[in-house]
Write an enzyme that holds these catalytic residues in place. Structure first.
Site, mmCIF file in Angstrom:
data_model
loop_
_atom_site.group_PDB
_atom_site.id
_atom_site.type_symbol
_atom_site.label_atom_id
_atom_site.label_comp_id
_atom_site.label_asym_id
_atom_site.label_seq_id
_atom_site.Cartn_x
_atom_site.Cartn_y
_atom_site.Cartn_z
ATOM 1 N N GLY A 35 0.796 -1.176 -0.025
ATOM 2 C CA GLY A 35 0.030 -0.013 -0.046
ATOM 3 C C GLY A 35 0.906 1.269 0.008
ATOM 4 O O GLY A 35 2.067 1.226 -0.245
ATOM 5 N N ALA A 36 0.290 2.463 0.526
ATOM 6 C CA ALA A 36 0.837 3.708 0.251
ATOM 7 C C ALA A 36 1.443 3.962 -0.844
ATOM 8 O O ALA A 36 2.509 4.241 -1.159
ATOM 9 C CB ALA A 36 1.847 3.783 1.425
ATOM 10 N N GLY A 40 5.441 5.306 -8.635
ATOM 11 C CA GLY A 40 6.146 3.883 -9.001
ATOM 12 C C GLY A 40 5.514 2.718 -8.928
ATOM 13 O O GLY A 40 5.514 1.748 -9.719
ATOM 14 N N HIS A 41 4.470 2.410 -8.023
ATOM 15 C CA HIS A 41 3.549 1.232 -8.066
ATOM 16 C C HIS A 41 2.718 1.307 -9.120
ATOM 17 O O HIS A 41 2.134 0.358 -9.677
ATOM 18 C CB HIS A 41 2.647 1.424 -6.801
ATOM 19 C CG HIS A 41 3.231 1.343 -5.599
ATOM 20 N ND1 HIS A 41 3.685 2.297 -4.595
ATOM 21 C CD2 HIS A 41 4.035 0.039 -5.003
ATOM 22 C CE1 HIS A 41 3.879 1.829 -3.460
ATOM 23 N NE2 HIS A 41 4.547 0.392 -3.522
ATOM 24 N N GLU A 153 12.185 -2.330 -9.662
ATOM 25 C CA GLU A 153 13.888 -2.752 -9.541
ATOM 26 C C GLU A 153 14.514 -1.827 -8.398
ATOM 27 O O GLU A 153 15.552 -1.913 -8.082
ATOM 28 C CB GLU A 153 14.636 -2.099 -10.811
ATOM 29 C CG GLU A 153 14.434 -2.908 -11.970
ATOM 30 C CD GLU A 153 15.255 -2.599 -13.170
ATOM 31 O OE1 GLU A 153 15.624 -1.771 -13.384
ATOM 32 O OE2 GLU A 153 15.228 -3.597 -14.244
#
Ligand code: PAF
Length: 309
Positions: A35-36, A40-41, A153
């Protein structure tokens, strides 16, 4: 406005929902997260979307990968905002198991990882970490049975450890690594960046800047040991306490002595106040010596230990 994702909290509902995808002949990509979520996610989610018919994101702050001294209790949690972001990405399913579903009473099994998990990098400073990650990721794979699983990465040693584990345990999931997303000034996006004070945030881009300078100098055949110790000092001069600043083999994460031992990956972990940041970049890709009719030397390492992209 898209309606999804379906939020699943029990194994029974998870089986039914994923079973429905399978019955329809659809492929599934899983993006494991705590989460958070940040950009990038979302880059991982977009890569997942390109690879599979269905995308599942897991949100589970995994207690077993935090040491008692670490930030499990204060780790940023923003479930509603995460769901809103995943809805905009048209994610199909969010797997958000309560702790007692992931680790029921009497839970007594863990995955013991070696290889890239014991190379004296993160494992030196967080000895509990990769066992906890491998155990929860193995469970996520068993629960969701994805065709693809997508990892950033930025946690490079984690990516290599999971790739190795999936191959070693014949988990039949293809691990995909996605390049780190950065702020404009080069700071790698991380859920923990919210811990940085204003002055720490201003200092933080030195990590990426130094990594890039070191990679360029190594590519110019300066001695690795000298480049890396000067990089270490530059990071310290910006106010960090450095845990490691190292050039390693990009696949095995073993130590290297010269650029000819590559392909290389440069990796750093350093603490600024209470915040520990990690980052890494590709080291020099060794192509000198390649000329007409000659293979680049890097091809010596072409047999990868992994299926990571
Ligand atoms: O990278 C992370 O967010 C976590 O380590 C992971 C892979 C979701 C396992 O808890």
């Amino acid at each position: 406005m898209p309606r999804g994702p379906v939020i699943v909290r029990t194994i029974k509902t998870l089986d039914r929902t994923i079973g429905g995808y399978r019955d329809a002949g659809e492929t599934l990509a899983l993006v494991p997260t705590m989460g958070a979520l940040h950009a990038g996610h979302l880059a991982l989610v977009r890569r997942a979307r390109r690879r599979a018919d269905r995308v599942a994101v897991s949100i589970f702050v995994n207690p077993t990968q935090f040491a008692p001294t670490e930030d499990f209790a204060s780790y940023p949690r923003s479930f509603d905002a995460d769901i809103a972001a995943l809805r905009r990405e048209e994610v199909d399913l969010v797997w958000a198991p309560p702790r007692d579903v992931m680790y029921p009473q009497g839970f007594a099994t863990s995955v013991h990882v070696k290889g890239p998990a014991i190379v004296d990098l993160e494992d030196r400073f967080r000895p509990h970490f990769f066992g906890g990650v491998a155990t929860v990721v193995a469970k996520l794979f068993a629960q969701c049975r994805p065709d693809f699983a997508v990892f950033g990465e930025k946690d490079y040693q984690q990516l290599k450890t999971i790739t190795r584990m999936a191959a070693d345990l014949d988990l039949k999931v293809r691990i995909i690594g996605v390049p780190t997303v950065r702020e404009k000034d080069g700071l790698a996006l991380s859920s923990r960046n919210v811990y940085l004070s204003e002055s720490e945030r201003a200092a933080a881009p030195v990590l990426y800047r130094t990594l890039k300078e070191s990679a360029a100098r190594i590519a110019a055949r300066e001695p690795i040991a000298r480049v890396m110790s000067e990089g270490w000092l530059a990071i310290e001069a910006a106010g960090f306490a450095v845990d490691y600043y190292e050039a390693r083999h990009a696949e095995t994460l073993q130590r290297v002595e010269t650029v000819d031992d590559g392909p290389l990956r440069l990796l750093v972990a350093a603490r600024l106040g209470k915040t520990r940041l990690i980052d890494n970049i590709e080291g020099s890709v060794r192509t000198t010596g390649a000329g007409p009719g000659r293979r680049p030397r890097v091809l010596r390492f072409a047999r990868k230990v992994s299926s990571a992209e």
